[in-house]
Scaffold this active site. Sequence first.
Site, PDB file in Angstrom:
ATOM      1  N   LYS A 169       0.851  -1.191   0.000  1.00 62.86           N
ATOM      2  CA  LYS A 169       0.000   0.000   0.000  1.00 62.86           C
ATOM      3  C   LYS A 169       0.885   1.240   0.000  1.00 62.86           C
ATOM      4  O   LYS A 169       1.830   1.333   0.788  1.00 62.86           O
ATOM      5  CB  LYS A 169      -0.887  -0.039   1.251  1.00 62.86           C
ATOM      6  CG  LYS A 169      -1.949   1.032   1.317  1.00 62.86           C
ATOM      7  CD  LYS A 169      -2.787   0.832   2.578  1.00 62.86           C
ATOM      8  CE  LYS A 169      -3.849   1.902   2.718  1.00 62.86           C
ATOM      9  NZ  LYS A 169      -4.609   1.731   3.984  1.00 62.86           N
TER      10      LYS A 169
ATOM     11  N   HIS B 261      -0.245   4.424   0.425  1.00 62.53           N
ATOM     12  CA  HIS B 261      -0.840   5.559   1.122  1.00 62.53           C
ATOM     13  C   HIS B 261      -1.246   5.101   2.522  1.00 62.53           C
ATOM     14  O   HIS B 261      -1.136   3.935   2.863  1.00 62.53           O
ATOM     15  CB  HIS B 261      -2.062   6.090   0.365  1.00 62.53           C
ATOM     16  CG  HIS B 261      -3.143   5.071   0.179  1.00 62.53           C
ATOM     17  ND1 HIS B 261      -3.084   4.090  -0.799  1.00 62.53           N
ATOM     18  CD2 HIS B 261      -4.302   4.855   0.859  1.00 62.53           C
ATOM     19  CE1 HIS B 261      -4.160   3.331  -0.732  1.00 62.53           C
ATOM     20  NE2 HIS B 261      -4.922   3.764   0.278  1.00 62.53           N
TER      21      HIS B 261
END
Length: 231
Positions: free
Chosen positions: A117, A119
């Site tokens: 991921k 963010h």
Amino acid sequence: MSSITETLQDVQNQLLEQAEEVGALKFGEFTLKSGRISPYFFNAGLMSSGKILNTVANAYAATILVGLNSPDSPLPPFDVIFGPAYKGISLAACTSLVLSAVYGRSYGFAYDRKEAKDHGEGGKLVGVPVQGKKVLILDDVMTAGTAVRLAIASIQSEGGEVVGVVQLLDREEVGKDGGSTVDEVENVLGGRGRVQSVLKMKDLMRWLADNGKQGQLKAMETYRQQYGRKE
């Protein structure tokens, strides 16, 4: 030790009964990816009710405690229970809960994403940090061991040490080269006892015998003679 061993045997029987009820355990003729014709098929993905997840988690918990206390092939002490995405996530979460609620043993819980991921908190691992920790991986069935090997690499890249694996079912088979995935993973992790199993093919055969399922048992015995892992 004897009481937890008895608990494990009871919950193994419950698990096999419930697995057959929901269609996660089937008997017949099934073509595996290896091309072998297996007399049974096990699909942990169909264990998707609260009732059977409770049984699965209790079975994992009992297996872990028996392994930690085994005089012959002990499971090393650990800090974190890790579930590889996706099936392993619920297995690790539920088992962590049972170990705390039933046995008073609280462990960290972590899992990985299929993709990192970029963010929010970012990264590929979620849950308690594994850096400097000893980690136990929970898996369903190790066929080629691909998911476990990827999980080991992810944990090591974050500074954790994988000390063992507990799988739901060990088919106790050898590959075409005569070796087994269990042996290979145990060698990677430090030796015998590093891979434990909630159920083995011999447990399945014992359950068939106890329940008078002679036709299925005979097919299992024939299959084991041909492809079974030698102790």
